[in-house]
Design an enzyme around this catalytic site. Structure first.
Site, PDB file in Angstrom:
ATOM      1  N   CYS A 177       1.217  -1.160  -0.106  1.00 23.94           N
ATOM      2  CA  CYS A 177      -0.370   0.334   0.432  1.00 23.94           C
ATOM      3  C   CYS A 177       1.164   1.064   0.053  1.00 23.94           C
ATOM      4  O   CYS A 177       1.737   1.506   0.592  1.00 23.94           O
ATOM      5  CB  CYS A 177      -0.708  -0.132   1.196  1.00 23.94           C
ATOM      6  N   HIS A 218      -9.140  -4.053  -3.464  1.00 24.61           N
ATOM      7  CA  HIS A 218      -8.079  -3.064  -2.511  1.00 24.61           C
ATOM      8  C   HIS A 218      -8.226  -2.075  -2.035  1.00 24.61           C
ATOM      9  O   HIS A 218      -9.011  -1.123  -1.232  1.00 24.61           O
ATOM     10  CB  HIS A 218      -6.689  -3.555  -2.865  1.00 24.61           C
ATOM     11  N   GLU A 219      -8.586  -1.131  -3.404  1.00 27.32           N
ATOM     12  CA  GLU A 219      -8.597   0.447  -3.462  1.00 27.32           C
ATOM     13  C   GLU A 219     -10.435   1.132  -3.355  1.00 27.32           C
ATOM     14  O   GLU A 219     -10.568   2.222  -2.318  1.00 27.32           O
ATOM     15  CB  GLU A 219      -9.043   1.015  -5.106  1.00 27.32           C
ATOM     16  N   HIS A 252     -10.476   0.983   0.674  1.00 25.55           N
ATOM     17  CA  HIS A 252      -9.669   2.403   0.815  1.00 25.55           C
ATOM     18  C   HIS A 252     -10.879   3.252   1.242  1.00 25.55           C
ATOM     19  O   HIS A 252     -10.927   3.963   2.393  1.00 25.55           O
ATOM     20  CB  HIS A 252      -9.255   3.152   0.134  1.00 25.55           C
TER      21      HIS A 252
END
Length: 181
Positions: free
Chosen positions: A103, A145-146, A149
C-alpha cells in the site's frame, strides 16, 4: 479550490473513515477534476503503485484512480487506466485467491491478501457517467483493494497468513524468483 495533496499513512484517522459519496455535480466540478488529475500524477510518480484512493492523499472522497502498468516484478502486466467514483462491488465470483499486496500509505511491507478473482463493479467515471462491468484477474484484485480504502479498510486488515509479511526489498528478491501466475 481543493486543498493540496497530503500523503496519508497508516495511523492517520482519515484512512479509517468512510469516504464521502459525490453527486454528479460534484464529480464534474473543477475541484474534483483537478483532484483526479493530481491523483494520476501522484500515482505515476510511484514506480510500483497501481492504484490510489483520494483518502490516501488527504481527501475523504469516494474516488479511486487505477493505472496498472508493467514493472520489474510484473513485466507482463497490461496497462489499464480507470477512474472509479462512488464504486460499489455488486457481485463477487468464486473463491478468494491470495495475491501479493502493498500500500502506498503503508509501511515498507508486502503480504498475501485473499481476494475474489472476479468482481462486478458499479461506478461513475470522471464525466459522471454510470458504468457496470465485470473485472477479473489482477485488475479485480486492485479494484477490491482500492474500494476497501473508501470504507476505511487497509490491506493489513485482510491478511490471513501473517507469515507472508515481508519488506519491499525481500519481496523484490522473491518476485524475481517466483513469477506471478
Amino acid at each position: 479550490m481543493t486543498k493540496p495533496l497530503t500523503k496519508t499513512e497508516f495511523g492517520n484517522p482519515l484512512l479509517r473513515e468512510t469516504a464521502k459519496v459525490l453527486s454528479e455535480v460534484e464529480i464534474l466540478s473543477s475541484d474534483v477534476q483537478i483532484l483526479i488529475a493530481d491523483m494520476y500524477e501522484a500515482l505515476e510518480k510511484r514506480k510500483y503503485g497501481v492504484g490510489i484512493a483520494a483518502p490516501q492523499l488527504g481527501h475523504g472522497l469516494a474516488i479511486n484512480v487505477i493505472d496498472t502498468k508493467p514493472t520489474a516484478t510484473r513485466p507482463d502486466l497490461t496497462r489499464q487506466k480507470l477512474t472509479i467514483i462512488n464504486p460499489v462491488i455488486t457481485k463477487t465470483y468464486g473463491r478468494r485467491k491470495p495475491m501479493w499486496e502493498a500500500c502506498l500509505s503503508g509501511p515498507d511491507l508486502y503480504a498475501q491478501v485473499p481476494r475474489y478473482k472476479k468482481v462486478r463493479l458499479w461506478w461513475y467515471d470522471e464525466q459522471a457517467v454510470q458504468h457496470e462491468a465485470d473485472f477479473d484477474g489482477f485488475i479485480a484484485h486492485v479494484i477490491q483493494h482500492e474500494v476497501d480504502h473508501l470504507h476505511g479498510v487497509l490491506f493489513v486488515d485482510k491478511v490471513k497468513d501473517t507469515k507472508t509479511y515481508m519488506t519491499t526489498k525481500e519481496y523484490k528478491k522473491y518476485a524475481h524468483t517466483h513469477p506471478a501466475k
